[in-house]
Enzyme design. Structure first.
Site, PDB file in Angstrom:
ATOM      1  N   GLU A   1       1.568  -0.775  -5.258  1.00  0.00           N
ATOM      2  CA  GLU A   1       0.056   0.653  -5.713  1.00  0.00           C
ATOM      3  C   GLU A   1       0.838   1.688  -5.829  1.00  0.00           C
ATOM      4  OE1 GLU A   1      -3.843   3.025  -3.567  1.00  0.00           O
ATOM      5  OE2 GLU A   1      -1.907   1.734  -2.325  1.00  0.00           O
TER       6      GLU A   1
ATOM      7  N   ASP B   1       0.656  -0.993  -0.449  1.00  0.00           N
ATOM      8  CA  ASP B   1       0.292   0.094  -0.038  1.00  0.00           C
ATOM      9  C   ASP B   1       1.117   1.159  -0.446  1.00  0.00           C
ATOM     10  OD1 ASP B   1      -2.916   1.286   0.448  1.00  0.00           O
ATOM     11  OD2 ASP B   1      -2.288   1.870   2.321  1.00  0.00           O
TER      12      ASP B   1
END
Length: 743
Positions: free
Chosen positions: A469, A416
């Site tokens: 990401e 993330d």
């Protein structure tokens, strides 16, 4: 009758011990040689004890009764003529009971010098095996070995159910050279609650959860929990072997992103989470039937605030209590593998929250985070950023990644907020950030950490997928580390996602002016190994559901959504879709409730779900859709410039012998008959899929399942055909035989 303290204690040692100021407790408590090796002495500190006897563990005989030094609980005494150390327990008489306690202060350190070195160096992959709470056996005695890193603490104690949370009862052994504190505790049971009690250099006392705890209490409570001894017995050998032999960049990969707390719920009011057994029985068969190859779980490390969705974890090593225990999670992963489904875990390594029981100023200093807020605080989320330059912090994170892959058999990690790790000025104004050693904005320490992480994980766990990401144009995210890349396997294509969703929200009449929003991604499609992602972030915080984004009446909304999915599945790159999108959820995602499964009582939602299912199954069956995802030879536009009609036509190619597939996507409600397209092969073609078919809720416009090529060159192909292009539809056409070679 009291014995004078100076008969057994050094000057002032008894007072320091009682006040919690004597840190080198192992030099005082336990069994020690006395009188120049001619005697043994045992000292202990047991509050509220009436009497203490020393019992030999070997034969169960009483060796001596200790003298009571004071009313606070200090006991000491010599052991007769014994001069050779032996294992013993303390038989303690309390006002209401008698307890046999194996004295923890008789045991040597259980730490290994190699482990300590690797931990400090930043390369430890198994730090969780010696830090935290681990079941160990030494000298035939079983117990729990507690260990924590707190180099700047003045004193550290382990407190818990087993000592009535008394911070003076179990002061830990300090290792000054490396900042580790440890204590081996017999007489501790599975499921016992515990924390670490730290005295800072300024005298403040703070109680912290174990950073390496593998189980934690339900919020708002935050104690760590001693793990069970029993471990899951794995039955996924076939999957693990297959995974190791699979080149995922050439294989179909269609991930279903799931928030376990809201996929489906139970209880009369939907107030209860499904547990792992429920998920085995419900989620896995559903994913299998829908044709997804993988499940991607949103974070499941323990987190106190439901509204963080797991992206602000406090217990990075502890699977959240919400759905069951660690063995339940392992059983779920095992069942996924036995069903042929891979499972990816969202992993948060970019930041951590400021909860006082967590990592923040753990030992009274900025231990895990940077001290300077210009490097240590994340302005968007008011969280703290890991100090990637510190070896012990790198080991903490590297070991955690290994922990999930090794102990839980996850098939990869999705990292993330990688962009926030890469840039020192991320979300910061001038003057709010510090440049690197070369004056640049790149976070060199974080970049180095990511490279080491990916290199180590791919080496240790064959066949995993590391996914980033990453929303910027940072070069080389998926390049190998030996080519100065970050070493990820895949990168979310945020540019494609933003452009395509923006296009989706346009009125069909005006889409002709934004044609490039669907074609531009092919200009950079091969610069990284991209994964096309429509994640939870796109259907929350007022953005609305995918269906909500699309203009028009209901028929147009559903038809457009089906066509969009057709374009997504035909586009080069692996796929990820958030739960609920597969059946056209109308409301945006709410983490506090189940998906709107009742919508599947209505045919339009059934149609979208069936369309996604058929796309997935075709995707797995046809190599052309995946084997050359990252090779220019795997894709060719037939026509990318028909903005007037908002029609996109392209071909996907596999290797020699693989049938090519032609995609025709119409993003307006206009029906086109007699529409000519080029075809890569001569002969008969099969209409594999038509999103306008009645079974998907369409108007049933199409080509009756077959298309015949004629020898008329068109769009750079030696043959072509006239076809019917349905309104707001997607056609997937391929050779009927499926084996001839393309021109």
């Amino acid at each position: 009758m009291m014995t004078q303290a100076n008969a057994y204690f050094y000057d002032g040692a008894d007072v320091a011990l009682l006040n919690g100021q004597y840190t080198d407790v192992f030099s005082l408590l336990g069994m020690h040689s006395a009188n120049e090796g001619k005697a043994l002495i045992v000292r202990c500190f047991l509050r509220n004890a009436i009497s203490v006897d020393v019992i030999s563990i070997k034969d169960g005989r009483k060796v001596a009764s200790l003298d009571k030094v004071n009313e606070q609980g200090l006991f000491a005494g010599t052991l007769g003529r014994r001069v050779k150390p032996f294992l013993y327990l303390l038989r303690v008489e309390y006002p209401l009971c008698q307890l046999d306690i194996v004295d923890p202060y008789q045991f040597d350190s259980l730490l290994n010098s190699d482990d300590i070195y690797l931990f400090g160096e930043g390369s430890a992959e198994r730090a969780y095996e010696f830090l935290g709470a681990n079941w160990r056996q030494t000298q035939g005695v079983e117990g729990v070995h507690f260990c924590v890193w707190a180099p700047n603490a003045k004193r550290v104690s382990v407190v818990g159910d087993f000592n009535h949370w008394d911070d003076t009862r179990h002061v830990m052994r300090q290792h000054l050279a490396n900042g580790l504190w440890e204590l081996f505790l017999p007489n501790v049971v599975e499921g016992a609650h515990y924390k670490f009690d730290l005295v800072y250099q300024n005298g403040e006392r703070h109680t912290k959860s174990d950073p390496m705890a593998t189980q934690m209490e339900c919020a708002p409570h935050n104690a760590s929990i001693v793990p069970p001894k029993a471990h899951h017995s794995w039955n996924d050998t076939a999957w693990m072997s297959k995974r190791a032999a699979t080149a995922w960049h050439k294989a179909p990969m269609s991930a279903y992103e799931v928030h376990l707390g809201s996929w489906r719920r139970k209880g009369e009011q939907g107030e209860q989470y499904l547990d792992y057994q429920d998920l085995i029985e419900q989620l896995i068969p559903y994913v299998k039937e829908q044709g997804f190859t993988h499940i991607e779980l949103m974070p499941i490390s323990e987190f106190p605030f439901d509204g963080s969705w797991g992206y602000q974890p406090v217990g990075l090593y502890a699977p959240t209590h919400r759905f069951g225990d660690a063995n339940g999670l392992k059983a779920f992963v095992d069942a996924c593998h036995q069903a042929g489904i891979g499972i990816i875990l969202d992993w948060v390594s970019a930041h951590f929250p400021k909860d006082p029981h967590g990592l923040v100023r753990f030992d009274g200093t900025c231990l895990y985070e940077h001290e300077d807020p210009r490097k240590g605080t994340h302005p968007d989320w008011d969280t703290l950023i890991y100090n990637y330059d510190r070896g012990e912090v790198r080991s903490f994170l590297l070991s955690n990644a290994c922990y999930w892959l090794r102990e839980f058999h996850f098939d990869g990690l999705r990292l993330d907020a990688v962009s926030s790790m890469l840039y020192l000025d991320y979300s910061r104004e001038p003057g709010q950030w510090l440049p690197n050693a070369y004056g640049g904005r790149e976070n060199l320490e974080a970049i180095s950490f990511l490279q080491i992480l990916n290199q180590r994980l791919y080496q240790a766990f064959p066949g995993i997928c590391m996914i980033a990401e990453e929303s910027t144009a940072f070069a080389g995210v998926t390049k190998p580390t030996d080519q100065q890349g970050l070493g990820f396997g895949f990168k979310w294509n945020m540019g494609w996602m933003n452009d395509s969703l923006s296009y989706l929200g346009r009125d069909p009449l005006y889409r002709q002016f934004h044609h490039h929003q669907l074609t531009f991604s092919l200009m950079y499609a091969y610069t990284e190994q991209f994964m096309l992602s429509v994640s939870h972030d796109e259907v929350v915080h007022g953005k609305g559901s995918l269906l909500h984004k699309i203009p028009g009446d209901d028929w147009q909304k559903f038809a457009t959504l089906r066509a969009y999915y057709g374009f997504m599945w035909g586009h080069p790159g692996k796929k990820l879709l958030f739960m609920g999108c597969e059946f056209g959820q109308r409301n945006e995602w709410n983490h506090n409730q189940s998906l709107d499964w009742h919508l599947l009582a209505y045919e339009p939602h059934q149609g979208v779900q069936r369309w996604l299912k058929d796309l997935n199954h075709l995707y797995q069956a046809m190599p052309a859709l995946s084997v050359q995802d990252y090779e220019g030879a795997g894709f060719s536009w037939l026509d990318c410039e028909n903005s007037r009609d908002s029609i996109f036509t392209f071909v996907r190619y596999g290797l020699a012998g693989d049938a090519p597939l032609v995609f025709v996507i119409n993003m307006t409600p206009q029906l086109h008959t007699g529409f000519r397209i080029g075809l890569p092969l001569a002969g008969d073609y099969r209409e594999y899929l038509n999103s306008d078919s009645q079974i998907y809720g369409g108007s049933n416009q199409g080509n009756a399942g077959t298309v015949v090529a004629e020898s008329l060159p068109w769009q750079g192909m030696a043959q072509s055909a006239l076809i019917t292009v349905p309104p707001l539809g997607c056609l997937v056409i391929g050779p009927a035989t499926g084996l001839a070679e393309a021109n």
